[in-house]
Write an enzyme that holds these catalytic residues in place. Sequence first.
Site, PDB file in Angstrom:
ATOM      1  N   GLU A 293      -3.979  -6.697  -2.361  1.00  0.00           N
ATOM      2  CA  GLU A 293      -4.722  -5.630  -1.677  1.00  0.00           C
ATOM      3  C   GLU A 293      -6.083  -6.096  -1.163  1.00  0.00           C
ATOM      4  O   GLU A 293      -7.103  -5.421  -1.288  1.00  0.00           O
ATOM      5  CB  GLU A 293      -4.832  -4.408  -2.595  1.00  0.00           C
ATOM      6  N   GLU A 395       7.144  -3.153  -2.672  1.00  0.00           N
ATOM      7  CA  GLU A 395       6.942  -2.108  -3.683  1.00  0.00           C
ATOM      8  C   GLU A 395       7.409  -0.754  -3.153  1.00  0.00           C
ATOM      9  O   GLU A 395       6.696   0.246  -3.240  1.00  0.00           O
ATOM     10  CB  GLU A 395       5.463  -2.031  -4.090  1.00  0.00           C
TER      11      GLU A 395
END
Length: 615
Positions: A293, A395
Site C-alpha cells: 500500500e 485480495e
Amino acid sequence: MNGLISYVLLHAEGTRYYDYTAYTECKSCPEAPLYNGGILGENGGESEVTYYKSETGAYSPAFVLYNLTESTRYTFSCWVKVSGTESSAVVKAREVLCLTLLPIFSVLYFQSGDINTTVISIKSASLQPFSVDQWNQQQQDSIQQNRKRNAIVHVSDTEGNRISGATVSIQQLAKDFPFGSAIAKTILGNKPYQEWFVKRFNAAVFENELKWYATEPEPGQLNYTTPDEMLEFIRANQITVRGHNIFWEDPLYTPSWVRNLTGDALRAAVDARITSLLSRYKGDFVHWDVSNELLHFDFYEQRLGPNASLGFFDTARKIDPLATLFMNDFNVIETCDDVKSTVDNYIVRLKELNEGGGILEGIGLEGHFGKPNIPLMRAVLDKLATLQLPIWLTEIDISKTFDQQTQAEYLEEVLREGFSHPSVNGIMLWTALSPKGCYQMCLTDGDFNNLPAGNVVDKLLQEWETKETQGTTDDHGSYTFDGFLGEYKVSVSVENRSTEATFSLGRSDETEHLNIQLVPPTHLPTASAHSHPPARPIEFKKRLEKVRLEALLELIGISYEETVKELKRASNALDTEESERDAKFNIELFIKNGMPKLVLGTESTKAMWGTDEST
C-alpha cells in the site's frame, strides 16, 4: 498528450469486439478517435466539447451525454493535453472521473489539480456502448483464446502406421492458472478446513502470519513457528504460495515498537527484518509484496528518506533472487474516486522505482470491492498491461455491507472479468476463515457448508476446468480436443494394447501435437491368479540380466563377480524365514553405507560412490 482508458473497435460485419489497446506514453499528436468516436461521433464528426462547472467552481471540458442506460456498459477513451505550471495537474488530469447518470442526461467532465493555471484540451474522444450479452460473449471469447488450447493426439504403431478407432481418454491433472485464497493459522490441525481448501485451490497467501507485527511483536523476539507450520501444509499439498508482506507502509499496522524508532535505529530494524524473513524463506514463496500500500502510505519513506522503498526492493532481490517482487495496493481497480491510487499514479510510482534501479517485477491489485465497476476494472487492467509485467488480483472480496446473495453476484462479475482478461496471471480471494468469520466475505460457514459466494467459486472452478473426455481416433489416427491450460494424462487403448502418457498444455497460439505409439503386446508369460506376488526390490536385483549389470559395474570399475556374490547371499537369505531379519539388516547396511564399501571396500570405489544414502 497521454492516452486514457481502453479502446473499442467495430468490425465490418457489425459485431462489436473489444480491443485491449491502451497507452501510457505521451505522443506529439493524438490518434484518431476509436470506433469513429462511438456515440460521441454519431453525427459524422469530432464530438463537441462543452464546459461544465464542477464542485470546485472551475469550468472543465465536458461532454453532455443523453439517453444513457444503467443496463449498458460503456467504455471511454480520449487523448488529453494539459498546459500549466503545476506538474501535479498532469497526473490528476489523466483521470476520467466516474460517469454520473442523471434522469435526463449525463455529464462526463475532467478536473485538474490547479483550476487557475491549468488548461485541459481534449481530442479524439470515444464512448462505446456494449450490451451485457455482448460484454459477456467477449469474456467467453477471451477465455477460449487465452485460457485454453487446441491439442491433437496422434496414435500410431512402432512402424509409424496410423491407428484408427483407438480409444483415447483425456484427464486434466492440474490447472495452469493460479486460483486461491488467503489462509490463516486456523487451518492448522483443522482437517475439514484443509480438505475443503485443497479440493478447490492451487494457490494460497497467509493473511497476517508473515506480517512484521506477527513475527516480531517485541524487538528481537522472532517467532516463525506459525508460518513454518503453515508452509508444511502448503508443501504437503503442492500449493503455490505468495509472500505477504515484508513491509506495510500503513503505520497503523507497523509494530508499535518500530513506530518509536528513528534514524539509524529504524534503519537497523528494517535491515534485520528483511534479512531475517527472506533468508529463512528463500525460495519458498513465489512472490513477495515488498512495500504494501505504498500509494496510500509512506511510513518508512518519511523516516528513512525517499529512497527507502527502493532499498527494500534492492535488498529483497539480493536475498531471494528467484521471487517476483510486487507492489500491492487497493482502490486501483475498485473505484475511480480514490485520487491516490489511480492507474496513472500506480504506473508513475512503479516507473520511479524502476528508474531508480529497483527491480519491481509484479503488479498487485488488492480488489476490495464495493459495487464493481466492471468497465473501469477492464480499462485499468488494459493500461497496466502495457507495462508487460505479471498482474495478480491479490485480495479479492466484496464488502460486507451487502447481503450474502449480492456479494455472490458481484463476486462472479469480478472473477469472470479477471479470469477472462489476458494479462491477469492469477487470482487470490481474501477469504481466510477465523472463528469470528472473515475480513469482509466468507465462502463457507463454520461447518464448511458453502455460502452463496462459495457456490459461485465452485461453479466457476468447475466451469474453468477440462472435464474428463473420451473418444476414438479418426481415419488419420488422430483425436482432437481443446482444454484449459494445465497438466494432463492421456490413456490410449485398442484391442489388447494400451499405454498412458502425461503432457502439458501451455499458453500458445499454436495447436499442441502429442504423438503416442502403441507397442505390440509381448509374449512373455502373464501372471495368473496363483502366481507369486511381484518381486520385491532385492529379489528383482537377483534377477538382473548379467549383461546389463556387468556393463554397469564395468563402467564404474566394480567387480561383477563379487557384486553378484553379495547380492545372491542377501537374496538367498530371504528364502528362509528365520534369516529374513538378518538379510534385511544386511541390505540396509548395503544401501546406507555405500555399495562398494560392502561389496569391495576399496578406497577408489568408496570415493566414487560416497556414503550418502540417496546415492
